[in-house]
Design a protein around this motif. Structure first.
Motif, PDB file in Angstrom:
ATOM      1  N   HIS A  56       0.913  -1.327   0.102  1.00 47.12           N
ATOM      2  CA  HIS A  56       0.033  -0.020   0.114  1.00 47.12           C
ATOM      3  C   HIS A  56       0.937   1.242   0.083  1.00 47.12           C
ATOM      4  O   HIS A  56       0.508   2.247  -0.643  1.00 47.12           O
ATOM      5  CB  HIS A  56      -0.914   0.205   1.239  1.00 47.12           C
ATOM      6  CG  HIS A  56      -1.876   1.167   1.281  1.00 47.12           C
ATOM      7  ND1 HIS A  56      -2.725   1.305   0.117  1.00 47.12           N
ATOM      8  CD2 HIS A  56      -2.020   2.030   2.262  1.00 47.12           C
ATOM      9  CE1 HIS A  56      -3.543   2.553   0.469  1.00 47.12           C
ATOM     10  NE2 HIS A  56      -3.135   2.945   1.497  1.00 47.12           N
ATOM     11  N   ILE A  57       1.882   1.255   0.703  1.00 45.26           N
ATOM     12  CA  ILE A  57       2.753   2.501   0.776  1.00 45.26           C
ATOM     13  C   ILE A  57       3.393   2.644  -0.409  1.00 45.26           C
ATOM     14  O   ILE A  57       3.498   3.787  -1.075  1.00 45.26           O
ATOM     15  CB  ILE A  57       3.888   2.346   2.022  1.00 45.26           C
ATOM     16  CG1 ILE A  57       3.088   2.316   3.320  1.00 45.26           C
ATOM     17  CG2 ILE A  57       5.111   3.213   1.777  1.00 45.26           C
ATOM     18  CD1 ILE A  57       4.119   1.897   4.439  1.00 45.26           C
ATOM     19  N   LYS A  58       4.068   1.600  -1.195  1.00 48.67           N
ATOM     20  CA  LYS A  58       4.701   1.639  -2.412  1.00 48.67           C
ATOM     21  C   LYS A  58       3.539   2.214  -3.422  1.00 48.67           C
ATOM     22  O   LYS A  58       3.901   2.916  -4.430  1.00 48.67           O
ATOM     23  CB  LYS A  58       5.080   0.140  -2.702  1.00 48.67           C
ATOM     24  CG  LYS A  58       5.733   0.183  -4.079  1.00 48.67           C
ATOM     25  CD  LYS A  58       6.484  -1.139  -4.296  1.00 48.67           C
ATOM     26  CE  LYS A  58       7.203  -1.325  -5.405  1.00 48.67           C
ATOM     27  NZ  LYS A  58       8.050  -2.564  -5.673  1.00 48.67           N
ATOM     28  N   SER A  59       2.127   1.522  -3.407  1.00 46.99           N
ATOM     29  CA  SER A  59       1.298   2.079  -4.481  1.00 46.99           C
ATOM     30  C   SER A  59       1.224   3.562  -4.199  1.00 46.99           C
ATOM     31  O   SER A  59       0.791   4.140  -5.233  1.00 46.99           O
ATOM     32  CB  SER A  59       0.031   1.305  -4.156  1.00 46.99           C
ATOM     33  OG  SER A  59      -0.935   1.974  -4.850  1.00 46.99           O
ATOM     34  N   LYS A  60       1.038   4.081  -2.909  1.00 43.24           N
ATOM     35  CA  LYS A  60       0.798   5.468  -2.755  1.00 43.24           C
ATOM     36  C   LYS A  60       2.201   6.269  -3.326  1.00 43.24           C
ATOM     37  O   LYS A  60       1.781   7.296  -3.991  1.00 43.24           O
ATOM     38  CB  LYS A  60       0.429   5.998  -1.445  1.00 43.24           C
ATOM     39  CG  LYS A  60      -0.780   5.325  -0.733  1.00 43.24           C
ATOM     40  CD  LYS A  60      -1.011   5.400   0.761  1.00 43.24           C
ATOM     41  CE  LYS A  60      -0.669   6.949   1.024  1.00 43.24           C
ATOM     42  NZ  LYS A  60      -0.891   7.254   2.638  1.00 43.24           N
ATOM     43  N   GLU A  61       3.274   5.844  -3.098  1.00 43.60           N
ATOM     44  CA  GLU A  61       4.386   6.412  -3.651  1.00 43.60           C
ATOM     45  C   GLU A  61       4.359   6.325  -5.218  1.00 43.60           C
ATOM     46  O   GLU A  61       4.838   7.685  -5.559  1.00 43.60           O
ATOM     47  CB  GLU A  61       5.659   5.757  -3.044  1.00 43.60           C
ATOM     48  CG  GLU A  61       5.770   6.079  -1.482  1.00 43.60           C
ATOM     49  CD  GLU A  61       6.935   5.226  -0.926  1.00 43.60           C
ATOM     50  OE1 GLU A  61       7.653   4.251  -1.953  1.00 43.60           O
ATOM     51  OE2 GLU A  61       7.435   5.383   0.105  1.00 43.60           O
ATOM     52  N   ASN A  62       4.085   5.632  -5.940  1.00 40.04           N
ATOM     53  CA  ASN A  62       3.854   5.529  -7.275  1.00 40.04           C
ATOM     54  C   ASN A  62       3.071   6.369  -7.781  1.00 40.04           C
ATOM     55  O   ASN A  62       3.101   7.027  -8.979  1.00 40.04           O
ATOM     56  CB  ASN A  62       3.626   3.998  -7.753  1.00 40.04           C
ATOM     57  CG  ASN A  62       4.899   3.211  -7.311  1.00 40.04           C
ATOM     58  OD1 ASN A  62       6.165   3.596  -7.403  1.00 40.04           O
ATOM     59  ND2 ASN A  62       4.619   1.884  -7.594  1.00 40.04           N
ATOM     60  N   LYS A  63       2.010   6.806  -7.152  1.00 41.72           N
ATOM     61  CA  LYS A  63       0.863   7.662  -7.631  1.00 41.72           C
ATOM     62  C   LYS A  63       1.175   9.007  -7.668  1.00 41.72           C
ATOM     63  O   LYS A  63       0.786  10.064  -8.124  1.00 41.72           O
ATOM     64  CB  LYS A  63      -0.406   7.457  -6.712  1.00 41.72           C
ATOM     65  CG  LYS A  63      -0.980   6.179  -7.149  1.00 41.72           C
ATOM     66  CD  LYS A  63      -2.326   5.922  -6.523  1.00 41.72           C
ATOM     67  CE  LYS A  63      -2.945   4.613  -6.655  1.00 41.72           C
ATOM     68  NZ  LYS A  63      -4.391   4.571  -5.966  1.00 41.72           N
ATOM     69  N   GLN A  64       2.246   9.556  -6.685  1.00 41.00           N
ATOM     70  CA  GLN A  64       2.455  10.712  -6.492  1.00 41.00           C
ATOM     71  C   GLN A  64       3.553  11.184  -7.705  1.00 41.00           C
ATOM     72  O   GLN A  64       4.081  10.618  -8.365  1.00 41.00           O
ATOM     73  CB  GLN A  64       3.362  11.015  -5.197  1.00 41.00           C
ATOM     74  CG  GLN A  64       2.382  10.920  -4.014  1.00 41.00           C
ATOM     75  CD  GLN A  64       3.116  10.942  -2.745  1.00 41.00           C
ATOM     76  OE1 GLN A  64       4.199  11.218  -2.723  1.00 41.00           O
ATOM     77  NE2 GLN A  64       2.125  10.877  -1.686  1.00 41.00           N
TER      78      GLN A  64
END
Length: 64
Positions: A56-64
């Protein structure tokens, strides 16, 4: 072998459906793996919870 792959995929899907959303919500509130395990007694292994948190953290980072 094919049946084992299907059973594992189904198991992962059910776990994510039942607990994934709640765990991702807690991560969004600032919880980490240790705090989730301490305060909530999900019937998941530490590895499973940690994987959901990391993904989830990785997914959020990729969206930024």
């Amino acid at each position: 072998m094919e049946n084992q792959y299907f059973n594992e995929a189904l198991h992962n899907f059910v776990q994510d459906f039942a607990y994934g959303g709640a765990i991702r919500h807690l991560v969004d509130l600032g919880y980490d793996t240790d705090r989730i395990i301490k305060e909530y007694h999900y019937p998941l292994s530490r590895e499973t919870i940690d994987k959901i948190v990391r993904d989830h953290i990785k997914s959020k980072e990729n969206k930024q």
